[in-house]
Design an enzyme around this catalytic site. Structure first.
Site, PDB file in Angstrom:
ATOM      1  N   HIS A 175      81.989  28.400  42.687  1.00 15.20           N
ATOM      2  CA  HIS A 175      80.692  29.012  42.970  1.00 15.20           C
ATOM      3  C   HIS A 175      79.911  29.076  41.672  1.00 15.20           C
ATOM      4  O   HIS A 175      80.471  29.366  40.609  1.00 15.20           O
ATOM      5  CB  HIS A 175      80.860  30.432  43.520  1.00 15.20           C
ATOM      6  CG  HIS A 175      79.639  31.288  43.335  1.00 15.20           C
ATOM      7  ND1 HIS A 175      79.522  32.194  42.292  1.00 15.20           N
ATOM      8  CD2 HIS A 175      78.469  31.347  44.031  1.00 15.20           C
ATOM      9  CE1 HIS A 175      78.344  32.792  42.370  1.00 15.20           C
ATOM     10  NE2 HIS A 175      77.688  32.302  43.401  1.00 15.20           N
ATOM     11  N   TYR A 178      72.477  30.320  39.028  1.00 17.83           N
ATOM     12  CA  TYR A 178      71.665  30.596  37.843  1.00 17.83           C
ATOM     13  C   TYR A 178      70.233  30.847  38.307  1.00 17.83           C
ATOM     14  O   TYR A 178      69.685  30.083  39.108  1.00 17.83           O
ATOM     15  CB  TYR A 178      71.744  29.445  36.836  1.00 17.83           C
ATOM     16  CG  TYR A 178      73.122  29.378  36.220  1.00 17.83           C
ATOM     17  CD1 TYR A 178      73.501  30.287  35.235  1.00 17.83           C
ATOM     18  CD2 TYR A 178      74.063  28.462  36.694  1.00 17.83           C
ATOM     19  CE1 TYR A 178      74.795  30.269  34.709  1.00 17.83           C
ATOM     20  CE2 TYR A 178      75.350  28.446  36.171  1.00 17.83           C
ATOM     21  CZ  TYR A 178      75.708  29.351  35.183  1.00 17.83           C
ATOM     22  OH  TYR A 178      76.987  29.348  34.677  1.00 17.83           O
ATOM     23  N   ARG A 179      69.629  31.928  37.803  1.00 17.43           N
ATOM     24  CA  ARG A 179      68.359  32.376  38.351  1.00 17.43           C
ATOM     25  C   ARG A 179      67.457  32.988  37.265  1.00 17.43           C
ATOM     26  O   ARG A 179      67.930  33.432  36.225  1.00 17.43           O
ATOM     27  CB  ARG A 179      68.610  33.419  39.436  1.00 17.43           C
ATOM     28  CG  ARG A 179      69.429  34.602  38.960  1.00 17.43           C
ATOM     29  CD  ARG A 179      69.946  35.456  40.104  1.00 17.43           C
ATOM     30  NE  ARG A 179      70.743  36.578  39.590  1.00 17.43           N
ATOM     31  CZ  ARG A 179      72.042  36.517  39.325  1.00 17.43           C
ATOM     32  NH1 ARG A 179      72.703  35.385  39.524  1.00 17.43           N
ATOM     33  NH2 ARG A 179      72.689  37.570  38.865  1.00 17.43           N
ATOM     34  N   ALA A 328      63.552  36.354  54.703  1.00 18.20           N
ATOM     35  CA  ALA A 328      64.800  35.758  54.219  1.00 18.20           C
ATOM     36  C   ALA A 328      65.265  34.652  55.155  1.00 18.20           C
ATOM     37  O   ALA A 328      65.140  34.751  56.376  1.00 18.20           O
ATOM     38  CB  ALA A 328      65.875  36.832  54.106  1.00 18.20           C
ATOM     39  N   ARG A 329      65.813  33.601  54.567  1.00 14.95           N
ATOM     40  CA  ARG A 329      66.315  32.475  55.358  1.00 14.95           C
ATOM     41  C   ARG A 329      67.829  32.629  55.472  1.00 14.95           C
ATOM     42  O   ARG A 329      68.592  32.274  54.587  1.00 14.95           O
ATOM     43  CB  ARG A 329      65.948  31.155  54.692  1.00 14.95           C
ATOM     44  CG  ARG A 329      66.147  29.982  55.634  1.00 14.95           C
ATOM     45  CD  ARG A 329      65.408  28.754  55.125  1.00 14.95           C
ATOM     46  NE  ARG A 329      65.407  27.721  56.145  1.00 14.95           N
ATOM     47  CZ  ARG A 329      66.421  26.888  56.338  1.00 14.95           C
ATOM     48  NH1 ARG A 329      67.503  26.981  55.609  1.00 14.95           N
ATOM     49  NH2 ARG A 329      66.352  25.958  57.280  1.00 14.95           N
ATOM     50  N   TYR A 330      68.259  33.161  56.594  1.00 17.17           N
ATOM     51  CA  TYR A 330      69.658  33.561  56.750  1.00 17.17           C
ATOM     52  C   TYR A 330      70.613  32.373  56.750  1.00 17.17           C
ATOM     53  O   TYR A 330      71.748  32.487  56.278  1.00 17.17           O
ATOM     54  CB  TYR A 330      69.816  34.382  58.036  1.00 17.17           C
ATOM     55  CG  TYR A 330      68.893  35.564  58.074  1.00 17.17           C
ATOM     56  CD1 TYR A 330      68.983  36.574  57.123  1.00 17.17           C
ATOM     57  CD2 TYR A 330      67.885  35.661  59.026  1.00 17.17           C
ATOM     58  CE1 TYR A 330      68.113  37.659  57.131  1.00 17.17           C
ATOM     59  CE2 TYR A 330      67.014  36.745  59.044  1.00 17.17           C
ATOM     60  CZ  TYR A 330      67.137  37.733  58.092  1.00 17.17           C
ATOM     61  OH  TYR A 330      66.276  38.796  58.092  1.00 17.17           O
ATOM     62  N   GLU A 331      70.167  31.225  57.259  1.00 14.32           N
ATOM     63  CA  GLU A 331      71.027  30.042  57.237  1.00 14.32           C
ATOM     64  C   GLU A 331      71.414  29.680  55.807  1.00 14.32           C
ATOM     65  O   GLU A 331      72.558  29.334  55.527  1.00 14.32           O
ATOM     66  CB  GLU A 331      70.318  28.859  57.899  1.00 14.32           C
ATOM     67  CG  GLU A 331      70.205  28.952  59.402  1.00 14.32           C
ATOM     68  CD  GLU A 331      71.534  28.750  60.111  1.00 14.32           C
ATOM     69  OE1 GLU A 331      72.463  28.223  59.479  1.00 14.32           O
ATOM     70  OE2 GLU A 331      71.644  29.121  61.287  1.00 14.32           O
ATOM     71  N   SER A 332      70.456  29.763  54.889  1.00 14.59           N
ATOM     72  CA  SER A 332      70.739  29.417  53.495  1.00 14.59           C
ATOM     73  C   SER A 332      71.591  30.486  52.822  1.00 14.59           C
ATOM     74  O   SER A 332      72.454  30.176  52.004  1.00 14.59           O
ATOM     75  CB  SER A 332      69.424  29.221  52.730  1.00 14.59           C
ATOM     76  OG  SER A 332      68.691  28.129  53.258  1.00 14.59           O
TER      77      SER A 332
END
Length: 372
Positions: A175, A178-179, A328-332
């Site tokens: 895993h 980086y943000r 929010a995009r829950y799939e991602s």
């Protein structure tokens, strides 16, 4: 002044949430030369998995802004890692590319390889989003010491995140994330970086662990000799499952709220760490992807994946932030979960077995490379 090379590219998308299966478009990609007052900088935006989230004109106009630099970095990291993983797929499986938009601002690119011969599920995401911080996120940040005001707080966040679940139990899961984050509070703008890379093996291999940690330490040491020691401990403490009394894996590095010594040097450090992912992990895939395993090893892998799920859904701060964010995009967000996992009541490995040896390291983290 700038020059562009115009290419036509085709990007494959999931037929999900209103996206068409295949969408062809012409986009400005290639080499863009941006001439500043003193010198020219080259921004290479070719060979990404999809076109940038931010409009090209905006990137060109703000080439020196950290938001632009971070978006281009994560696009490159995503593409490089996806292509490196595809090279290891013996059956020729490729990533599906799903580019999405967020009505509140920004969007992202989700790349998923599923049911491969080497990778059972591999996801490599980027997101570049903006809007106003939800109250839950504000409270979370204040609990970490952020001095934020009240009312509407505009934010910008850009990051790359990947979780790789291999099919062979002797290939570890990796895993990394980086943000970069900005919050505008009145006339004041706060910024910081965060992220890390960690390894979750199903069977302990000392040579693999040393190789992995050595690559991360070398990336850290280029910038600050204290980083690896500090961020390794932070990683061991963060990826902890308190109700199990064990870590999720054998660690790596993890850090957050990094805003020193200055923005450029912090960015350079994050870039070094992100570029260390491929050399830290791909050799382990190559070493073990064809190794023989039996059903007992597979069942142990599924049990360990269950622990992975427990951490991500119960404790992971990034998952919580994502779920709290409007639009929010829950799939991602849920991409990090394995395709298959298992929970078995009161399972305990036999003492002195290979499985038992792994659990002892998870309960008592060790140093894999010299710290000094």
């Amino acid at each position: 002044m700038f020059k562009t090379v115009v290419n036509t590219c085709t990007v494959i998308f999931y037929q999900r949430r209103g996206f068409s299966r295949i969408r062809s478009y012409t986009t400005l990609i290639g080499s863009i030369a941006l001439f500043g007052k003193k010198s020219s900088d080259e921004i290479n935006i070719s060979e990404f998995m999809a076109s940038p989230v931010t409009p090209m004109k905006q990137l060109v106009a703000n080439s020196e802004d950290m938001k632009t630099r971070m978006e281009l970095l994560i696009l490159k990291i995503q593409a490089d890692f996806c292509k490196a993983l595809e090279k290891e797929e013996t059956g020729g499986h490729k990533f599906i590319v799903d580019k999405w938009q967020r009505s509140e601002g920004g969007g992202g690119i989700t790349c998923v390889l599923q049911d491969g011969e080497v990778f059972e599920k591999a996801g490599v995401n980027i997101s570049v989003v903006s809007g106003h911080l939800p109250q839950g996120a504000v409270l979370q940040m204040k609990s970490r010491g952020k001095q934020l005001g009240t009312g509407q707080l505009p934010f910008f966040a850009a990051g790359v995140s990947a979780v790789i679940h291999p099919r062979n139990p002797f290939v570890p899961t990796i895993h990394f994330n980086y943000r970069y984050f900005e919050v505008k509070d009145g006339e004041n703008t706060q910024w910081w970086f965060g992220g890390g890379t960690d390894l979750t093996p199903y069977y302990l291999n000392n040579e693999d662990a040393i190789h992995f940690h050595k690559a991360l330490k070398e990336a850290c040491d280029q910038h600050d000799k204290t980083y690896y020691t500090r961020f390794k401990k932070w990683c061991d403490d963060y990826f902890n499952i308190p109700h199990r009394g064990e870590r999720r894996g054998i660690g790596g590095i993890f850090f957050d709220d990094l805003d020193t010594p200055n923005q450029t040097e912090a960015y350079n450090f994050v870039s070094s760490c992100a570029h260390a992912v491929i050399p830290s992990y791909i050799p382990l895939v190559q070493r073990h992807k064809n190794e023989h395993y039996d059903d007992s090893a597979r069942q142990w892998q599924l049990l360990r994946r269950g622990r992975y799920v427990e951490f991500n859904l119960v404790y992971d701060r990034g998952t919580k932030f994502g779920l709290q964010t409007p639009g929010a995009r829950y799939e991602s967000i849920m991409m990090s979960l394995p395709l298959h996992a298992k929970w078995e009541y009161m399972h305990e490995p036999t003492e002195d077995s290979k499985e038992y040896k792994l659990t002892q390291v998870l309960k008592h983290p060790k140093d894999w490379v010299p710290l000094n």
